[in-house]
Design a protein around this motif. Sequence first.
Motif, short mmCIF file in Angstrom:
data_model
loop_
_atom_site.label_atom_id
_atom_site.label_comp_id
_atom_site.label_asym_id
_atom_site.label_seq_id
_atom_site.Cartn_x
_atom_site.Cartn_y
_atom_site.Cartn_z
N ALA A 60 0.08 -0.35 -8.89
CA ALA A 60 1.56 -0.63 -8.40
C ALA A 60 1.56 -2.00 -9.46
N LYS A 61 3.10 -2.37 -9.68
CA LYS A 61 3.07 -3.42 -10.55
C LYS A 61 4.26 -4.26 -9.77
N ASP A 62 5.11 -3.51 -9.31
CA ASP A 62 6.47 -4.24 -8.48
C ASP A 62 5.94 -5.07 -7.43
N LEU A 63 6.56 -6.34 -7.30
CA LEU A 63 6.06 -7.35 -6.28
C LEU A 63 6.40 -7.02 -5.07
N VAL A 64 7.68 -6.66 -4.96
CA VAL A 64 8.12 -6.19 -3.57
C VAL A 64 7.24 -5.05 -2.90
N LEU A 65 7.09 -4.04 -3.74
CA LEU A 65 6.25 -2.92 -3.32
C LEU A 65 4.78 -3.38 -2.97
N LEU A 66 4.11 -4.38 -3.71
CA LEU A 66 2.73 -4.72 -3.35
C LEU A 66 3.03 -5.45 -2.09
N GLN A 67 3.87 -6.29 -1.85
CA GLN A 67 4.09 -7.09 -0.57
C GLN A 67 4.07 -6.18 0.63
N LYS A 68 5.10 -5.05 0.42
CA LYS A 68 4.92 -4.10 1.32
C LYS A 68 3.62 -3.54 1.66
N MET A 69 2.82 -3.21 0.67
CA MET A 69 1.41 -2.52 0.55
C MET A 69 0.71 -3.54 1.53
N LEU A 70 0.96 -4.80 1.39
CA LEU A 70 -0.12 -5.86 2.14
C LEU A 70 0.28 -6.08 3.56
N ASN A 78 -5.69 2.99 10.11
CA ASN A 78 -6.67 3.65 9.35
C ASN A 78 -6.10 3.92 7.99
N ALA A 79 -6.82 4.62 7.05
CA ALA A 79 -6.40 4.71 5.59
C ALA A 79 -5.48 5.65 5.49
N GLU A 80 -5.47 6.87 6.48
CA GLU A 80 -4.32 7.85 6.31
C GLU A 80 -3.13 7.16 6.58
N GLU A 81 -2.90 6.22 7.72
CA GLU A 81 -1.79 5.79 8.29
C GLU A 81 -1.29 4.72 7.13
N PHE A 82 -2.41 4.12 6.57
CA PHE A 82 -1.71 3.18 5.38
C PHE A 82 -1.13 4.19 4.28
N LEU A 83 -1.44 5.18 3.91
CA LEU A 83 -0.89 5.93 2.92
C LEU A 83 0.44 6.46 3.30
N LEU A 84 0.33 6.98 4.77
CA LEU A 84 1.73 7.55 5.21
C LEU A 84 2.72 6.44 5.46
N GLN A 85 2.31 5.24 5.81
CA GLN A 85 3.33 4.36 6.00
C GLN A 85 3.69 3.71 4.51
N PHE A 86 2.93 3.87 3.49
CA PHE A 86 3.21 3.23 2.35
C PHE A 86 4.18 4.57 1.53
N GLN A 87 3.91 5.74 1.99
CA GLN A 87 4.98 6.59 1.50
C GLN A 87 6.18 6.76 1.97
N GLN A 88 6.33 6.29 3.47
CA GLN A 88 7.33 6.14 4.04
C GLN A 88 8.33 4.93 3.57
N ASN A 89 7.52 3.78 3.19
CA ASN A 89 8.11 2.80 2.96
C ASN A 89 8.85 2.79 1.73
N ASN A 90 8.36 3.78 0.72
CA ASN A 90 9.04 3.69 -0.64
C ASN A 90 9.76 5.15 -0.88
N HIS A 91 10.35 5.72 0.05
CA HIS A 91 11.00 6.91 -0.03
C HIS A 91 12.49 6.54 0.50
#
Length: 91
Positions: A60-70, A78-91
Amino acid sequence: MMIEELLQEEFQAGKAEGKAEGIAEGKAEGEAAGIAASVLNVLHLRNMITEPIRQLIENAKDLVLLQKMLETAVVCKNAEEFLLQFQQNNH
């Protein structure tokens, strides 16, 4: 001599512009790397790092995206929820 002076001025202006752009790009890259490191640290402290998550963050290089990830790393359960929320935040 006048043409040479004009060319030299244009060269110096281009050099200064290129330097300013390089500094700005370097700052943005440094900020992105800092946020990515913070995301990894939070997930590490919460014992939630997986290889797919590590790769996702490191690519990831986009600052907004990285902030959402943080933000997601802080609130997820848990890790699965992180991936799920990350995917939901970016679609």
